[in-house]
Design a protein around this motif. Structure first.
Motif, PDB file in Angstrom:
ATOM      1  N   LYS A 156      53.234  83.291  19.720  1.00  0.00           N
ATOM      2  CA  LYS A 156      51.059  83.108  19.939  1.00  0.00           C
ATOM      3  C   LYS A 156      50.857  84.796  20.947  1.00  0.00           C
ATOM      4  N   LEU A 157      51.513  85.071  21.620  1.00  0.00           N
ATOM      5  CA  LEU A 157      50.915  86.033  21.559  1.00  0.00           C
ATOM      6  C   LEU A 157      51.546  87.591  21.154  1.00  0.00           C
ATOM      7  N   ALA A 158      51.550  87.643  20.405  1.00  0.00           N
ATOM      8  CA  ALA A 158      52.445  88.843  19.846  1.00  0.00           C
ATOM      9  C   ALA A 158      52.473  89.794  20.778  1.00  0.00           C
ATOM     10  N   ILE A 159      53.954  89.264  21.443  1.00  0.00           N
ATOM     11  CA  ILE A 159      54.987  89.967  22.408  1.00  0.00           C
ATOM     12  C   ILE A 159      55.563  90.812  21.303  1.00  0.00           C
ATOM     13  N   ALA A 160      56.056  91.906  21.336  1.00  0.00           N
ATOM     14  CA  ALA A 160      57.146  92.798  20.528  1.00  0.00           C
ATOM     15  C   ALA A 160      57.675  93.385  20.834  1.00  0.00           C
ATOM     16  N   ILE A 161      59.111  94.010  19.733  1.00  0.00           N
ATOM     17  CA  ILE A 161      59.846  95.231  21.021  1.00  0.00           C
ATOM     18  C   ILE A 161      58.612  96.220  21.245  1.00  0.00           C
ATOM     19  N   GLY A 162      59.077  96.807  21.641  1.00  0.00           N
ATOM     20  CA  GLY A 162      58.344  98.342  22.198  1.00  0.00           C
ATOM     21  C   GLY A 162      57.562  98.175  23.209  1.00  0.00           C
ATOM     22  N   ASP A 163      57.159  96.489  23.320  1.00  0.00           N
ATOM     23  CA  ASP A 163      55.996  96.225  25.009  1.00  0.00           C
ATOM     24  C   ASP A 163      56.301  97.256  25.936  1.00  0.00           C
ATOM     25  N   HIS A 164      56.127  96.837  26.764  1.00  0.00           N
ATOM     26  CA  HIS A 164      55.749  97.708  28.053  1.00  0.00           C
ATOM     27  C   HIS A 164      55.888  96.479  28.855  1.00  0.00           C
ATOM     28  N   VAL A 165      57.074  96.332  30.294  1.00  0.00           N
ATOM     29  CA  VAL A 165      56.612  94.809  30.632  1.00  0.00           C
ATOM     30  C   VAL A 165      57.201  95.384  32.092  1.00  0.00           C
ATOM     31  N   THR A 166      56.403  95.480  33.685  1.00  0.00           N
ATOM     32  CA  THR A 166      56.135  95.829  34.869  1.00  0.00           C
ATOM     33  C   THR A 166      56.225  95.209  35.403  1.00  0.00           C
ATOM     34  N   SER A 167      57.025  94.511  37.035  1.00  0.00           N
ATOM     35  CA  SER A 167      56.813  93.773  37.885  1.00  0.00           C
ATOM     36  C   SER A 167      57.310  94.338  39.019  1.00  0.00           C
ATOM     37  N   PRO A 168      57.232  94.071  40.635  1.00  0.00           N
ATOM     38  CA  PRO A 168      57.473  94.518  41.696  1.00  0.00           C
ATOM     39  C   PRO A 168      58.902  94.492  41.749  1.00  0.00           C
ATOM     40  N   SER A 169      59.751  93.767  41.030  1.00  0.00           N
ATOM     41  CA  SER A 169      60.448  93.942  41.233  1.00  0.00           C
ATOM     42  C   SER A 169      61.059  94.323  40.435  1.00  0.00           C
ATOM     43  N   MET A 170      61.392  94.866  39.210  1.00  0.00           N
ATOM     44  CA  MET A 170      61.563  96.223  38.554  1.00  0.00           C
ATOM     45  C   MET A 170      61.442  96.922  39.031  1.00  0.00           C
ATOM     46  N   GLN A 171      59.901  97.828  39.401  1.00  0.00           N
ATOM     47  CA  GLN A 171      60.088  99.071  39.788  1.00  0.00           C
ATOM     48  C   GLN A 171      60.337  99.672  39.053  1.00  0.00           C
ATOM     49  N   VAL A 172      59.704  99.188  37.443  1.00  0.00           N
ATOM     50  CA  VAL A 172      58.779 100.316  36.638  1.00  0.00           C
ATOM     51  C   VAL A 172      57.400 100.971  36.239  1.00  0.00           C
ATOM     52  N   ASP A 173      57.602 101.922  36.186  1.00  0.00           N
ATOM     53  CA  ASP A 173      56.152 102.409  36.201  1.00  0.00           C
ATOM     54  C   ASP A 173      55.234 102.313  35.056  1.00  0.00           C
TER      55      ASP A 173
END
Length: 127
Positions: free
Chosen positions: A110-127
């Protein structure tokens, strides 16, 4: 259980979800088992100590889910869409993942989330 905002950068723009964070063995083992409903903008983020092949299943989980596997760098590496409630079938990541995001079934499409998209959250500690 800790809750925080999680962002997915898709080709169509930025999406934000409120996720519960499962960061230890007990929280990860329970996951969304026994939950009968979850708001559209909610999910659960599983955090593992290191990247590796991940295997999930739907035992004791009445909600159909999209299971999104995410690398240490925050990139989506695979998506298992519309998983079968209560199934004991193993759902592998297929590629190394350090994080796993569970959303309501159909959300990825529905939201066109796809392989290769970038995900971040405070706990992930990813830039």
């Amino acid at each position: 259980m800790l809750q925080e905002d999680l962002t997915i950068q898709t080709a169509d723009g930025e999406l934000t979800f409120v996720v519960e964070v499962a960061a230890n063995d007990i929280e990860r083992a329970r996951g969304l088992m026994f939950r009968e409903e979850m708001a559209e903008n909610q999910g659960m983020l599983f955090i593992f100590e290191s990247e590796g092949e991940r295997f999930f299943w739907m035992k004791n989980t009445p909600l159909p889910l999209d299971i999104i596997y995410i690398s240490t760098a925050g990139k989506i590496v695979s998506i298992a869409e519309d998983t079968t409630p209560f199934s004991e079938a193993v759902i592998p990541s297929g590629k190394p993942a350090r994080f796993v995001l569970e959303l309501n079934a159909g959300t990825s499409q529905k939201l066109a989330i796809a392989i290769g998209d970038h995900v971040t959250s405070p706990s992930m500690q990813v830039d």
